[in-house]
Design a protein around this motif. Structure first.
Motif, mmCIF file in Angstrom:
data_model
loop_
_atom_site.group_PDB
_atom_site.id
_atom_site.type_symbol
_atom_site.label_atom_id
_atom_site.label_comp_id
_atom_site.label_asym_id
_atom_site.label_seq_id
_atom_site.Cartn_x
_atom_site.Cartn_y
_atom_site.Cartn_z
ATOM 1 N N LEU A 13 73.294 51.161 45.862
ATOM 2 C CA LEU A 13 73.248 50.139 45.632
ATOM 3 C C LEU A 13 74.242 48.743 46.888
ATOM 4 C CD1 LEU A 13 73.221 47.319 43.861
ATOM 5 C CD2 LEU A 13 75.441 47.626 43.201
ATOM 6 N N HIS A 14 73.378 48.157 47.266
ATOM 7 C CA HIS A 14 74.228 47.448 48.716
ATOM 8 C C HIS A 14 74.242 48.077 50.112
ATOM 9 C CE1 HIS A 14 76.080 44.308 45.772
ATOM 10 N NE2 HIS A 14 77.043 45.750 45.204
ATOM 11 N N SER A 15 73.430 49.608 49.845
ATOM 12 C CA SER A 15 73.438 49.675 51.610
ATOM 13 C C SER A 15 72.105 49.433 52.053
ATOM 14 C CB SER A 15 73.129 50.918 51.064
ATOM 15 O OG SER A 15 71.893 51.695 50.451
ATOM 16 N N LEU A 16 71.416 49.469 52.878
ATOM 17 C CA LEU A 16 69.732 49.511 53.908
ATOM 18 C C LEU A 16 69.058 50.226 54.150
ATOM 19 C CD1 LEU A 16 72.411 47.661 56.637
ATOM 20 C CD2 LEU A 16 71.269 46.212 55.372
ATOM 21 N N PHE A 17 68.214 50.548 53.688
ATOM 22 C CA PHE A 17 67.105 50.786 54.032
ATOM 23 C C PHE A 17 65.951 50.473 55.393
ATOM 24 C CE2 PHE A 17 68.296 50.898 49.817
ATOM 25 C CZ PHE A 17 67.343 51.987 48.909
ATOM 26 N N GLN A 18 65.683 50.896 55.928
ATOM 27 C CA GLN A 18 64.545 51.064 56.638
ATOM 28 C C GLN A 18 63.212 50.709 56.538
ATOM 29 O OE1 GLN A 18 65.565 49.486 59.840
ATOM 30 N NE2 GLN A 18 67.910 49.682 58.867
ATOM 31 N N VAL A 19 62.345 49.411 56.345
ATOM 32 C CA VAL A 19 60.958 49.726 55.996
ATOM 33 C C VAL A 19 59.986 49.710 57.203
ATOM 34 C CG1 VAL A 19 58.989 48.234 55.278
ATOM 35 C CG2 VAL A 19 61.191 47.719 53.798
ATOM 36 N N GLU A 20 59.131 50.373 57.326
ATOM 37 C CA GLU A 20 58.312 50.636 58.554
ATOM 38 C C GLU A 20 56.907 49.896 58.112
ATOM 39 O OE1 GLU A 20 56.582 54.089 58.848
ATOM 40 O OE2 GLU A 20 59.050 55.830 58.649
ATOM 41 N N THR A 21 56.447 49.409 58.976
ATOM 42 C CA THR A 21 55.683 47.627 59.169
ATOM 43 C C THR A 21 55.176 48.179 60.675
ATOM 44 O OG1 THR A 21 56.550 46.259 60.319
ATOM 45 C CG2 THR A 21 57.141 46.059 58.058
ATOM 46 N N GLU A 22 53.785 47.783 60.614
ATOM 47 C CA GLU A 22 53.151 48.035 61.712
ATOM 48 C C GLU A 22 53.596 46.810 63.461
ATOM 49 O OE1 GLU A 22 49.260 45.996 61.291
ATOM 50 O OE2 GLU A 22 48.551 47.271 59.485
ATOM 51 N N ALA A 23 54.244 46.301 62.937
ATOM 52 C CA ALA A 23 55.388 45.656 63.811
ATOM 53 C C ALA A 23 56.421 46.494 64.486
ATOM 54 C CB ALA A 23 55.594 43.973 63.929
ATOM 55 N N GLY A 24 56.707 47.410 63.536
ATOM 56 C CA GLY A 24 58.500 48.074 63.360
ATOM 57 C C GLY A 24 58.988 48.042 62.290
ATOM 58 N N ALA A 25 60.532 48.607 62.665
ATOM 59 C CA ALA A 25 61.352 48.972 61.504
ATOM 60 C C ALA A 25 62.274 47.486 61.085
ATOM 61 C CB ALA A 25 62.037 49.513 61.386
ATOM 62 N N VAL A 26 62.255 47.156 60.182
ATOM 63 C CA VAL A 26 62.323 46.258 58.991
ATOM 64 C C VAL A 26 63.476 46.100 58.420
ATOM 65 C CG1 VAL A 26 62.481 43.748 57.487
ATOM 66 C CG2 VAL A 26 60.791 44.221 59.137
ATOM 67 N N THR A 27 64.905 46.015 58.420
ATOM 68 C CA THR A 27 65.922 46.444 57.403
ATOM 69 C C THR A 27 65.797 46.056 55.626
ATOM 70 O OG1 THR A 27 67.342 47.631 59.656
ATOM 71 C CG2 THR A 27 68.124 46.580 57.969
ATOM 72 N N ILE A 28 66.277 45.708 55.477
ATOM 73 C CA ILE A 28 66.061 45.401 53.892
ATOM 74 C C ILE A 28 67.452 45.719 52.752
ATOM 75 C CG2 ILE A 28 64.490 44.349 53.482
ATOM 76 C CD1 ILE A 28 63.592 46.733 51.388
#
Length: 98
Positions: A13-28
């Motif tokens: 909880l409250h930590s960051l995840f890197q989501v892989e997309t075609e445009a690059g990584a997005v942090t959520i």
């Protein structure tokens, strides 16, 4: 090996995840873990994430990375917009083995 139980996400909880997309990584960021109606036989819970205003992440499967949980492939759905970005949800509903 990925860890994806209710307890694993509660610790994240409250930590960051890197989501892989075609445009690059997005942090959520994981902002809420809700145990919905789990029982000894069924684990049901949801995860609420906040993400940036751009890019918008449409409903689909995403490959995600987390420092402690490792690599995960999860189905994420946008559920709302805030002034600084979007809200996303991932729902788990599965039988517990053994």
């Amino acid at each position: 090996m990925a860890k994806d139980s209710l307890a694993d996400f509660q610790r994240a909880l409250h930590s960051l995840f890197q989501v892989e997309t075609e445009a690059g990584a997005v942090t959520i960021q994981l902002v809420k873990v809700e145990n919905t109606t789990s029982s000894p036989q069924i684990e049901q819970f949801s995860l609420l994430f906040t993400g940036p205003a751009t890019p918008f992440l449409p409903q689909q499967l995403y490959r995600m990375q987390h420092e402690e949980l490792g690599e995960l492939v999860l189905f994420m759905v946008p559920i709302g917009r805030e002034k600084d970005g979007y809200l996303y949800e991932i729902v788990f509903n599965r039988l517990i083995e053994g």
